[in-house]
Write a protein that holds these residues in place. Structure first.
Motif, PDB file in Angstrom:
ATOM      1  N   TYR A   1       3.893   6.273   1.905  1.00 19.57           N
ATOM      2  CA  TYR A   1       2.520   5.831   2.142  1.00 19.57           C
ATOM      3  C   TYR A   1       1.569   6.715   1.327  1.00 19.57           C
ATOM      4  O   TYR A   1       1.927   7.834   0.937  1.00 19.57           O
ATOM      5  CB  TYR A   1       2.188   5.880   3.635  1.00 19.57           C
ATOM      6  N   PRO A   2       0.365   6.269   1.029  1.00 24.93           N
ATOM      7  CA  PRO A   2      -0.551   7.062   0.197  1.00 24.93           C
ATOM      8  C   PRO A   2      -1.164   8.233   0.968  1.00 24.93           C
ATOM      9  O   PRO A   2      -2.325   8.194   1.395  1.00 24.93           O
ATOM     10  CB  PRO A   2      -1.627   6.045  -0.221  1.00 24.93           C
ATOM     11  N   TYR A   3      -0.356   9.293   1.128  1.00 25.82           N
ATOM     12  CA  TYR A   3      -0.839  10.433   1.916  1.00 25.82           C
ATOM     13  C   TYR A   3      -1.963  11.189   1.224  1.00 25.82           C
ATOM     14  O   TYR A   3      -2.592  12.059   1.822  1.00 25.82           O
ATOM     15  CB  TYR A   3       0.308  11.382   2.277  1.00 25.82           C
ATOM     16  N   GLY A   4      -2.241  10.860  -0.042  1.00 27.32           N
ATOM     17  CA  GLY A   4      -3.383  11.466  -0.721  1.00 27.32           C
ATOM     18  C   GLY A   4      -4.716  11.040  -0.133  1.00 27.32           C
ATOM     19  O   GLY A   4      -5.762  11.606  -0.470  1.00 27.32           O
ATOM     20  N   LEU A   5      -4.696  10.042   0.758  1.00 26.97           N
ATOM     21  CA  LEU A   5      -5.932   9.601   1.408  1.00 26.97           C
ATOM     22  C   LEU A   5      -6.297  10.478   2.606  1.00 26.97           C
ATOM     23  O   LEU A   5      -7.342  10.269   3.224  1.00 26.97           O
ATOM     24  CB  LEU A   5      -5.791   8.146   1.876  1.00 26.97           C
ATOM     25  N   GLU A   6      -5.454  11.432   2.920  1.00 29.82           N
ATOM     26  CA  GLU A   6      -5.759  12.321   4.039  1.00 29.82           C
ATOM     27  C   GLU A   6      -6.708  13.421   3.589  1.00 29.82           C
ATOM     28  O   GLU A   6      -6.727  13.823   2.430  1.00 29.82           O
ATOM     29  CB  GLU A   6      -4.464  12.911   4.593  1.00 29.82           C
ATOM     30  N   GLN A   7      -7.517  13.915   4.528  1.00 31.65           N
ATOM     31  CA  GLN A   7      -8.529  14.924   4.229  1.00 31.65           C
ATOM     32  C   GLN A   7      -8.278  16.190   5.035  1.00 31.65           C
ATOM     33  O   GLN A   7      -7.610  16.157   6.065  1.00 31.65           O
ATOM     34  CB  GLN A   7      -9.930  14.386   4.576  1.00 31.65           C
TER      35      GLN A   7
ATOM     36  N   GLY B   1       2.949   5.542  -4.246  1.00 32.27           N
ATOM     37  CA  GLY B   1       1.841   5.437  -3.297  1.00 32.27           C
ATOM     38  C   GLY B   1       1.390   4.020  -2.997  1.00 32.27           C
ATOM     39  O   GLY B   1       0.277   3.812  -2.518  1.00 32.27           O
ATOM     40  N   PHE B   2       2.236   3.036  -3.233  1.00 30.12           N
ATOM     41  CA  PHE B   2       1.879   1.627  -3.045  1.00 30.12           C
ATOM     42  C   PHE B   2       1.742   1.308  -1.555  1.00 30.12           C
ATOM     43  O   PHE B   2       2.436   1.878  -0.717  1.00 30.12           O
ATOM     44  CB  PHE B   2       2.962   0.761  -3.683  1.00 30.12           C
ATOM     45  N   SER B   3       0.837   0.406  -1.234  1.00 32.14           N
ATOM     46  CA  SER B   3       0.629   0.018   0.166  1.00 32.14           C
ATOM     47  C   SER B   3      -0.129  -1.301   0.224  1.00 32.14           C
ATOM     48  O   SER B   3      -0.663  -1.764  -0.798  1.00 32.14           O
ATOM     49  CB  SER B   3      -0.159   1.098   0.919  1.00 32.14           C
ATOM     50  N   PRO B   4      -0.230  -1.929   1.400  1.00 25.71           N
ATOM     51  CA  PRO B   4      -0.990  -3.184   1.518  1.00 25.71           C
ATOM     52  C   PRO B   4      -2.475  -3.006   1.227  1.00 25.71           C
ATOM     53  O   PRO B   4      -3.166  -3.985   0.918  1.00 25.71           O
ATOM     54  CB  PRO B   4      -0.777  -3.592   2.984  1.00 25.71           C
ATOM     55  N   TYR B   5      -2.976  -1.760   1.306  1.00 27.54           N
ATOM     56  CA  TYR B   5      -4.411  -1.522   1.216  1.00 27.54           C
ATOM     57  C   TYR B   5      -4.944  -1.592  -0.211  1.00 27.54           C
ATOM     58  O   TYR B   5      -6.152  -1.530  -0.425  1.00 27.54           O
ATOM     59  CB  TYR B   5      -4.742  -0.168   1.840  1.00 27.54           C
ATOM     60  N   CYS B   6      -4.037  -1.714  -1.191  1.00 27.55           N
ATOM     61  CA  CYS B   6      -4.507  -1.845  -2.574  1.00 27.55           C
ATOM     62  C   CYS B   6      -4.385  -3.279  -3.061  1.00 27.55           C
ATOM     63  O   CYS B   6      -4.618  -3.556  -4.239  1.00 27.55           O
ATOM     64  CB  CYS B   6      -3.746  -0.898  -3.494  1.00 27.55           C
ATOM     65  N   ILE B   7      -4.018  -4.196  -2.183  1.00 28.62           N
ATOM     66  CA  ILE B   7      -3.826  -5.591  -2.575  1.00 28.62           C
ATOM     67  C   ILE B   7      -5.030  -6.427  -2.144  1.00 28.62           C
ATOM     68  O   ILE B   7      -5.410  -6.430  -0.965  1.00 28.62           O
ATOM     69  CB  ILE B   7      -2.549  -6.170  -1.944  1.00 28.62           C
ATOM     70  N   SER B   8      -5.641  -7.120  -3.103  1.00 29.19           N
ATOM     71  CA  SER B   8      -6.731  -8.043  -2.790  1.00 29.19           C
ATOM     72  C   SER B   8      -6.757  -9.157  -3.827  1.00 29.19           C
ATOM     73  O   SER B   8      -6.385  -8.952  -4.987  1.00 29.19           O
ATOM     74  CB  SER B   8      -8.083  -7.322  -2.761  1.00 29.19           C
ATOM     75  N   GLU B   9      -7.181 -10.324  -3.419  1.00 32.23           N
ATOM     76  CA  GLU B   9      -7.233 -11.480  -4.325  1.00 32.23           C
ATOM     77  C   GLU B   9      -8.210 -11.242  -5.464  1.00 32.23           C
ATOM     78  O   GLU B   9      -8.008 -11.714  -6.582  1.00 32.23           O
ATOM     79  CB  GLU B   9      -7.614 -12.731  -3.544  1.00 32.23           C
ATOM     80  N   GLU B  10      -9.263 -10.461  -5.181  1.00 29.57           N
ATOM     81  CA  GLU B  10     -10.293 -10.212  -6.190  1.00 29.57           C
ATOM     82  C   GLU B  10      -9.873  -9.162  -7.208  1.00 29.57           C
ATOM     83  O   GLU B  10      -9.952  -9.389  -8.428  1.00 29.57           O
ATOM     84  CB  GLU B  10     -11.581  -9.750  -5.502  1.00 29.57           C
ATOM     85  N   LEU B  11      -9.400  -8.004  -6.754  1.00 30.12           N
ATOM     86  CA  LEU B  11      -9.197  -6.867  -7.640  1.00 30.12           C
ATOM     87  C   LEU B  11      -7.762  -6.724  -8.144  1.00 30.12           C
ATOM     88  O   LEU B  11      -7.526  -6.175  -9.222  1.00 30.12           O
ATOM     89  CB  LEU B  11      -9.621  -5.577  -6.930  1.00 30.12           C
TER      90      LEU B  11
END
Length: 699
Positions: free
Chosen positions: A546-552, A329-339
């Motif tokens: 893609y992280p399809y677990g984010l779908e509702q 489930g990796f994607s660009p949306y889990c990447i941040s300089e802080e976390l």
């Protein structure tokens, strides 16, 4: 079936039907009787029930609700309706009621299974999963919470699908009049349904596009979208359970330069070897002694292909270590300089792929992993990775590194070792494979999902050395759905680190569980540095999907709207992803703008490490070569350097600045790329089903 056979078939049907004319006249005259008309209520109710359940399942699973499938759904409902109603007219009232209730109930189970399974995996259930033990895996104790939540999300679909069954039990069977009819009329009814079905199948076989789905390039997603679930299930059973071979025909006449070579990103020195990445195969000689039509087609196809060439990056990492990671489930949306600072460092300091896509396939994680590891597209209707376990796989990295003298590499997975039958596929790729149940449980705590940090911490001692090169492969699990603090142990573990974020709980939970992957990479780099080999070790991280677990359920892409700030394009943008290729100390790592996808990773790595391989034999292409761009998706949509083709809408949108001399030239270009995409799906399937590499290498 050719036209002459069709004519003969219809002539036989007409002659046979003539024998019933006299008897049918009496039966037709009886239709004026009100009680006889009531006898037809069973057929009408069955027909409406089948159509209703198809539409409900389509609402809950098919993004392309309005399509040609709406036409074929009622047409394919005719056969089961006529056959079941004919049988009911030949038995007693009590038995007829049982048959009707049983049939409707069975169809409820079929449709509900698809709706619930699709809600969990974002893909359709296939018969092969029963054979491979997929149901037991989904309902296993480690995933029981996620499975339960999937069942809860499926309740609305289940309740709606139960309507015909419940109505029949309490009201329908009391309102209907069951009385035996003349067996000739019943037989004629069933025969009419069968004939209608045969005509329908023949008509489809003559329609471009649909004929491919039905016989030559079966894909359960395309089949459900085009024909409905029942017809798709029949085709799935026919090809992937009974093993009936599809009528595959490759289009070898497509010009090999349609996609066109791209120019190198910079000046290439005259000293750079730009010879083709090929091996010495005499396809003509192979065909001289070959009788198998599929193998002859493949030989002719590969002989006609233009290979990719070696380039300035060929052998750049020859002799280096490689740690290859498929991240759940990796994607660009889990990447941040802080976390996630380690992932941020690796993504910004390594190679940067600005147009990398991770399409989703029929068997979600397993198919995603298959494309990353094999450079081939998965075959619809089977577990391609599991099926490949008995094939010769010379180009997988485990086997390739062994072929140049590396010790047998390790592969790891921090969930059940035989999930998706990795216990079969991964050793066949050349790995010492360890999962939960075969050694990993010694250092990974059993929970759902398990920790990537614990996996890396416990496994690095197996292979990291300073005196000889190594390779290791990981399939992670910490980033798996559900993305909630109650359904994901990794999200719960790292909850405090994301509590300050101003976003929905699902996004917080998604980032939190991927913090575990970041901590794992931090630990990995620390261990590499401690061993003094960090600057000689390449780390690649690619998503499985893609992280399809984010779908509702209520607002399917609402979370994506929150992430992106606009409605997500579900044909292309949803699969826009992240590929990390990092080696500490690599200076001026390039930015690659070429459109590429997970299927292109393997040939890219093979070229970077200077392996001898034949680029014609993989459907992926070396991203760093001058080959043209091509990203292909499950529904046969595609992206090239000239534009995007939406297969559902059947529209091509050129990129800004791209022009064609005429509409005819544009159409010719699109049609040619469509044929290339179709060929790629077909050859991938044929390589898998015919153990083509084993044949080619004489294994």
């Amino acid at each position: 079936m050719g036209p002459n056979l069709i004519d003969i078939f219809y002539l036989c049907v007409i002659i046979r039907m003539h024998n019933y004319v006299i008897s049918c006249r009496k039966l037709v005259s009886n239709l004026e009787n009100r009680r006889t008309i009531k006898k037809l209520n069973t057929a009408i109710y069955l027909f409406l029930s089948f159509c209703y359940m198809e539409l409900i399942a389509r609402i809950f699973t098919c993004s392309d609700f309005f399509g040609i499938g709406l036409l074929f759904i009622p047409l394919f409902a005719i056969l089961p309706t006529t056959v079941v109603s004919a049988v009911c007219s030949l038995v007693s009232k009590k038995i007829a009621k049982i048959i009707t209730a049983s049939v409707i109930g069975a169809f409820v189970v079929i449709y509900a299974t698809q709706a619930i399974y699709y809600g969990f995996f974002g893909a359709y259930f296939i018969f092969y999963s029963l054979k491979a033990g997929g149901v037991a895996q989904v309902t296993g104790s480690a995933m029981i919470n996620s499975t339960f939540q999937a069942l809860l999300r499926g309740v609305p679909a289940l309740l709606l699908l139960l309507v015909p069954f419940v109505f029949y039990l309490f009201f329908g069977n009391k309102k209907m009049v069951y009385k035996r009819l003349n067996w000739k009329f019943s037989a004629l009814t069933a025969a009419a349904g069968v004939c209608t079905h045969i005509v329908l199948v023949i008509v489809i076989s003559l329609l471009p596009g649909l004929s491919e789905i039905q016989s030559g390039d079966f894909d359960i997603n395309g089949a459900i979208r085009s024909f409905g679930i029942i017809r798709a299930e029949v085709l799935d059973f026919k090809y992937n359970v009974l093993g009936i071979k599809q009528q595959v025909k490759l289009d070898i006449e497509v010009p090999s330069d349609v996609l066109g070579p791209q120019q190198p990103s910079g000046e290439v020195s005259n000293t750079v070897d730009t010879s083709p990445n090929v091996m010495n195969f005499d396809f003509a000689a192979l065909n001289a002694n070959e009788k198998d039509k599929n193998l002859i087609q493949l030989n002719n196809y590969f002989a006609a292909q233009t290979p990719t060439n070696k380039n300035e990056y060929t052998g750049m990492y020859e002799g280096y270590n490689l740690i290859y990671i498929t991240a759940e489930g990796f994607s660009p949306y889990c990447i941040s300089e802080e976390l996630t600072p380690t992932l941020y460092k690796m993504s910004t300091e390594g190679f940067k792929f600005t147009n990398f896509y991770t399409p989703i396939w029929g068997v979600s994680t397993s198919d995603g992993e298959y494309t990353v590891c094999t450079g081939l597209l998965p075959k619809s209707g089977v577990w391609s990775f599991y099926r490949s376990g008995s094939n010769y796989m010379p180009f997988t990295l485990g086997n390739m590194f062994q072929s140049i003298g590396y010790d047998k590499p390790y592969a790891y997975h921090n969930h059940t070792h035989d999930y998706y039958r990795r216990d079969v596929s991964h050793p066949n790729m050349g790995y010492n494979y360890l999962g939960m149940g075969t050694g990993v449980e010694e250092y990974v705590t059993k929970r759902w999902p398990e920790s990537d940090l614990e996996l890396i911490t416990g496994s690095v001692k197996d292979y990291i050395t300073a005196d000889k090169p190594f390779h290791a492969y990981y399939m992670t699990v910490s980033g798996h759905l559900q993305y909630s603090f109650s359904g994901n142990s990794m999200s719960s573990k790292n909850k405090d680190l994301v509590k300050h974020l101003d976003c929905s709980e699902a996004i917080k939970a998604y980032i939190a569980c991927n913090i575990e992957l970041d901590r794992a990479m931090e630990k990995l780099l620390a261990e590499l540095n401690a061993a003094g080999v960090a600057d000689k070790t390449v780390i690649m991280i690619a998503p499985d999907h893609y992280p399809y677990g984010l779908e509702q359920e209520t607002d399917k892409y609402g979370i994506w709207r929150e992430l992106l700030g606009h409605d997500v394009d579900t044909t292309f943008e949803l699969y826009d992803s992240q590929l990390i290729l990092y080696c500490q100390g690599t200076e001026n790592a390039p930015t690659i703008d070429k459109y590429c996808s997970s299927i292109d990773i393997l040939p890219t790595v093979l070229n970077l490490f200077g392996f001898e391989y034949d680029s014609r034999l993989l459907t992926g292409r070396d991203i760093l070569s001058t080959s043209g761009s091509l990203v292909q998706f499950l529904d046969r949509s595609f992206i090239t350097d000239k534009g995007k083709y939406d297969a559902k809408a059947k529209t091509f949108t050129p990129f800004e600045g791209v022009t064609f001399a005429s509409k005819e030239e544009e159409k010719e270009y699109v049609d040619s790329v469509k044929k290339i995409v179709s060929n790629n799906f077909k050859i991938s399937s044929m390589i898998l089903e015919n153990d083509y590499y084993g044949y080619l290498f004489g294994k």
